[in-house]
Design a protein around this motif. Structure first.
Motif, mmCIF file in Angstrom:
data_model
loop_
_atom_site.group_PDB
_atom_site.id
_atom_site.type_symbol
_atom_site.label_atom_id
_atom_site.label_comp_id
_atom_site.label_asym_id
_atom_site.label_seq_id
_atom_site.Cartn_x
_atom_site.Cartn_y
_atom_site.Cartn_z
ATOM 1 N N TRP A 327 -16.645 9.111 -23.184
ATOM 2 C CA TRP A 327 -17.284 8.647 -24.083
ATOM 3 C C TRP A 327 -17.163 7.162 -24.321
ATOM 4 O O TRP A 327 -18.197 6.665 -24.902
ATOM 5 C CB TRP A 327 -17.091 9.481 -25.521
ATOM 6 N N GLU A 328 -16.060 6.583 -24.103
ATOM 7 C CA GLU A 328 -15.986 4.975 -24.512
ATOM 8 C C GLU A 328 -16.824 4.387 -23.628
ATOM 9 O O GLU A 328 -17.288 3.169 -23.861
ATOM 10 C CB GLU A 328 -14.579 4.703 -24.199
ATOM 11 N N GLN A 329 -17.309 4.914 -22.525
ATOM 12 C CA GLN A 329 -18.447 4.002 -21.651
ATOM 13 C C GLN A 329 -19.544 3.713 -22.131
ATOM 14 O O GLN A 329 -20.270 2.554 -21.812
ATOM 15 C CB GLN A 329 -18.625 4.889 -20.382
ATOM 16 N N ALA A 330 -19.833 4.508 -23.156
ATOM 17 C CA ALA A 330 -21.195 3.989 -24.086
ATOM 18 C C ALA A 330 -21.024 2.722 -24.843
ATOM 19 O O ALA A 330 -22.192 2.131 -24.817
ATOM 20 C CB ALA A 330 -21.371 5.091 -25.225
ATOM 21 N N TYR A 331 -20.024 1.981 -25.068
ATOM 22 C CA TYR A 331 -19.492 0.914 -25.529
ATOM 23 C C TYR A 331 -19.380 -0.227 -24.442
ATOM 24 O O TYR A 331 -19.207 -1.289 -24.827
ATOM 25 C CB TYR A 331 -18.446 0.840 -26.625
ATOM 26 N N GLU A 332 -19.511 0.130 -23.169
ATOM 27 C CA GLU A 332 -19.324 -0.938 -22.322
ATOM 28 C C GLU A 332 -20.464 -1.541 -21.969
ATOM 29 O O GLU A 332 -21.559 -0.919 -21.986
ATOM 30 C CB GLU A 332 -18.716 -0.501 -20.841
ATOM 31 N N LYS A 333 -20.533 -2.719 -21.665
ATOM 32 C CA LYS A 333 -21.751 -3.520 -21.332
ATOM 33 C C LYS A 333 -22.025 -3.516 -19.798
ATOM 34 O O LYS A 333 -21.250 -3.556 -18.915
ATOM 35 C CB LYS A 333 -21.581 -4.847 -21.632
ATOM 36 N N VAL A 334 -23.225 -2.897 -19.484
ATOM 37 C CA VAL A 334 -23.671 -2.435 -18.207
ATOM 38 C C VAL A 334 -24.664 -3.408 -17.686
ATOM 39 O O VAL A 334 -26.003 -3.575 -18.552
ATOM 40 C CB VAL A 334 -24.046 -1.134 -17.942
ATOM 41 N N ARG A 335 -24.629 -3.918 -16.540
ATOM 42 C CA ARG A 335 -25.812 -4.861 -16.062
ATOM 43 C C ARG A 335 -27.059 -3.956 -15.775
ATOM 44 O O ARG A 335 -27.172 -3.046 -15.711
ATOM 45 C CB ARG A 335 -25.348 -5.509 -14.678
ATOM 46 N N GLY A 336 -28.262 -4.470 -16.714
ATOM 47 C CA GLY A 336 -29.544 -4.088 -16.458
ATOM 48 C C GLY A 336 -29.668 -2.950 -17.600
ATOM 49 O O GLY A 336 -30.795 -2.434 -17.642
ATOM 50 N N ASP A 337 -28.890 -2.572 -18.194
ATOM 51 C CA ASP A 337 -28.872 -1.625 -19.271
ATOM 52 C C ASP A 337 -29.898 -2.191 -20.607
ATOM 53 O O ASP A 337 -29.609 -3.416 -20.819
ATOM 54 C CB ASP A 337 -27.388 -1.305 -19.834
ATOM 55 N N VAL A 338 -30.584 -1.270 -20.901
ATOM 56 C CA VAL A 338 -31.501 -1.674 -22.206
ATOM 57 C C VAL A 338 -30.967 -1.218 -23.299
ATOM 58 O O VAL A 338 -30.172 -1.633 -24.100
ATOM 59 C CB VAL A 338 -32.848 -1.156 -21.919
ATOM 60 N N LYS A 339 -30.854 0.162 -23.523
ATOM 61 C CA LYS A 339 -30.391 1.030 -24.611
ATOM 62 C C LYS A 339 -29.421 2.224 -24.365
ATOM 63 O O LYS A 339 -29.795 2.896 -23.374
ATOM 64 C CB LYS A 339 -31.338 1.554 -25.663
ATOM 65 N N THR A 340 -28.166 2.134 -24.733
ATOM 66 C CA THR A 340 -27.310 3.331 -24.439
ATOM 67 C C THR A 340 -27.658 4.182 -25.756
ATOM 68 O O THR A 340 -27.340 3.448 -26.827
ATOM 69 C CB THR A 340 -25.888 2.727 -24.171
ATOM 70 N N VAL A 341 -27.416 5.387 -25.555
ATOM 71 C CA VAL A 341 -27.176 6.258 -26.683
ATOM 72 C C VAL A 341 -26.410 7.274 -26.394
ATOM 73 O O VAL A 341 -26.114 7.961 -25.423
ATOM 74 C CB VAL A 341 -28.872 6.988 -26.736
ATOM 75 N N ILE A 342 -25.587 7.685 -27.597
ATOM 76 C CA ILE A 342 -24.540 8.686 -27.661
ATOM 77 C C ILE A 342 -25.102 9.857 -28.093
ATOM 78 O O ILE A 342 -25.823 9.862 -29.314
ATOM 79 C CB ILE A 342 -23.412 8.379 -28.457
ATOM 80 N N LEU A 343 -25.175 11.085 -27.336
ATOM 81 C CA LEU A 343 -25.896 12.512 -27.938
ATOM 82 C C LEU A 343 -24.762 13.013 -28.658
ATOM 83 O O LEU A 343 -23.381 13.166 -27.895
ATOM 84 C CB LEU A 343 -26.175 12.874 -26.667
ATOM 85 N N LEU A 344 -24.952 13.494 -29.731
ATOM 86 C CA LEU A 344 -23.921 14.071 -30.612
ATOM 87 C C LEU A 344 -24.070 15.706 -30.463
ATOM 88 O O LEU A 344 -23.105 16.605 -31.004
ATOM 89 C CB LEU A 344 -23.763 13.783 -31.789
ATOM 90 N N GLU A 345 -25.125 16.331 -30.021
ATOM 91 C CA GLU A 345 -25.434 17.750 -29.827
ATOM 92 C C GLU A 345 -24.940 18.395 -28.647
ATOM 93 O O GLU A 345 -25.177 17.636 -27.622
ATOM 94 C CB GLU A 345 -26.764 18.096 -30.353
ATOM 95 N N ASP A 346 -24.552 19.546 -28.686
ATOM 96 C CA ASP A 346 -24.517 20.106 -27.214
ATOM 97 C C ASP A 346 -25.540 20.888 -26.595
ATOM 98 O O ASP A 346 -26.471 20.935 -27.666
ATOM 99 C CB ASP A 346 -23.373 21.232 -27.107
#
Ligand SMILES: [Zn+2]
Length: 346
Positions: A327-346
């Motif tokens: 889940w920590e990858q959500a906070y990494e800066k990725v080239r070309g990324d626009v918006k990263t979203v963390i999903l909290l529901e299964d």
């Protein structure tokens, strides 16, 4: 329940915590978190640059770009179970100052406001959260996951509102706008400029990835070279000192430059004040900064998102990460990324 937390101002303290589920107060909604957007502010909080836990606590739940489903609501209010909502980030200061007293907390004068997930109030990146009825904005179910863009969009709705108020100091018929930076902020700025019928130019250093086509689908122009100006409005969305110096060099009469990005300090970039002052004075130019949003801006943003192409909005969400392994990858800066979203529901 699971929650993403930090110890504010302690770099490396990010962790997936197990914390007690909140209990709803009489004026609050109890909300099942669906998704939380990640932005540069979260990375700066994780790096320990700023952030404050609620009074008497050591850790802060992160997450200020929310989307949730109401589980319980005060009877007789605007919300009922099943409604989708987004939480307002900034809450008025306790004094309150003149602006907070009339709901303009985005313009707080004493700095004693609190912000969910940033300053003295837990954020929304926990499986369940509570929010005051008055600090929740209802969103259309048809928007789906794209409604998680409402909070960043509210910041741009405020920026455009203030640009128009400044513009109306005289006859106001803007034609061309420049947006610098094609991240989520720049793309939402461009969307709202296009919705106003402006010829929008977006400048960004990326020549590949999703950004050029996202801009062109708005009917806007995308380029990486610098121009000589020729604009009525500039929305600076990078915070990069060199780019700010470049847009402050435009000579266009009556130009309004709106600064939305925060510069990483310190910087070696120097600005010669004399020619800048000459262009400002002789051209009736305005440069202003803007941050945050109040309820009116969330409502304006909700209208802008409802008018936008849903497929286009969904393509702004380039990464979806579940609160499981990695889940920590959500906070990494990725080239070309626009918006990263963390999903909290299964
Ligand atoms: Zn205030």
């Amino acid at each position: 329940m699971r929650a993403v937390t930090i110890a504010p101002r302690a770099p490396g303290s990010l962790r997936l915590d197990d914390i007690p589920a909140p209990r709803r107060a009489a004026d609050q909604l109890l909300v099942q978190a669906m998704a939380v957007g990640v932005c540069g502010t979260d990375r700066e909080l994780i790096e320990g640059h700023y952030g404050e836990a609620p009074p008497g606590e050591k850790r802060l739940v992160l997450g200020h770009e929310s989307l949730g489903r109401v589980l319980e609501a005060p009877p007789g209010g605007e919300f009922s179970a099943g409604d989708l909502m987004v939480g307002i980030v900034r809450h008025p200061d306790p004094v309150p100052c003149g602006n907070c007293a009339v709901g303009e907390w985005d313009m707080c004068r004493n700095g004693r406001y609190t912000e969910r997930g940033i300053k003295q109030a837990h954020g929304f990146c926990s499986e369940v959260f509570c929010v005051e009825n008055s600090m929740a904005v209802k969103v259309e179910k048809g928007l789906g996951l794209a409604a998680v863009l409402l909070e960043p969009a509210s910041v741009l709705a405020k920026a455009w509102e203030h640009i128009e108020r400044i513009g109306k100091r005289a006859r106001w018929e803007p034609r061309r706008a420049l947006v610098t930076g094609a991240g989520p902020v720049g793309l939402l700025a461009a969307l709202m400029g296009a919705q106003r019928g402006l010829e929008v130019h977006v400048q960004d250093h990326n020549e590949t990835g999703p950004k050029p086509s996202l801009v062109r689908e708005l009917g806007a122009k995308y380029f990486s070279r610098r121009t000589q100006g020729g604009y009525d409005v500039v929305m600076e969305c990078t915070g990069v000192p060199e780019i700010i110096k470049y847009v402050l060099g435009f000579q266009d009469p009556n130009l309004i430059v709106c600064l939305t990005g925060l510069s990483p300090a310190p910087s070696e970039v120097k600005l010669d004040v004399a020619p800048w002052n000459q262009a400002m004075v002789l051209g009736n130019q305005v440069v202003f900064g803007t941050v945050n949003a109040n309820r009116r801006h969330y409502e304006q943003a909700a209208q802008a998102l409802a008018r936008a192409d849903k497929g286009w909005l969904e393509r702004l969400i380039t990464r979806k990460i579940r609160l499981g392994d990695k889940w920590e990858q959500a906070y990494e800066k990725v080239r070309g990324d626009v918006k990263t979203v963390i999903l909290l529901e299964d």
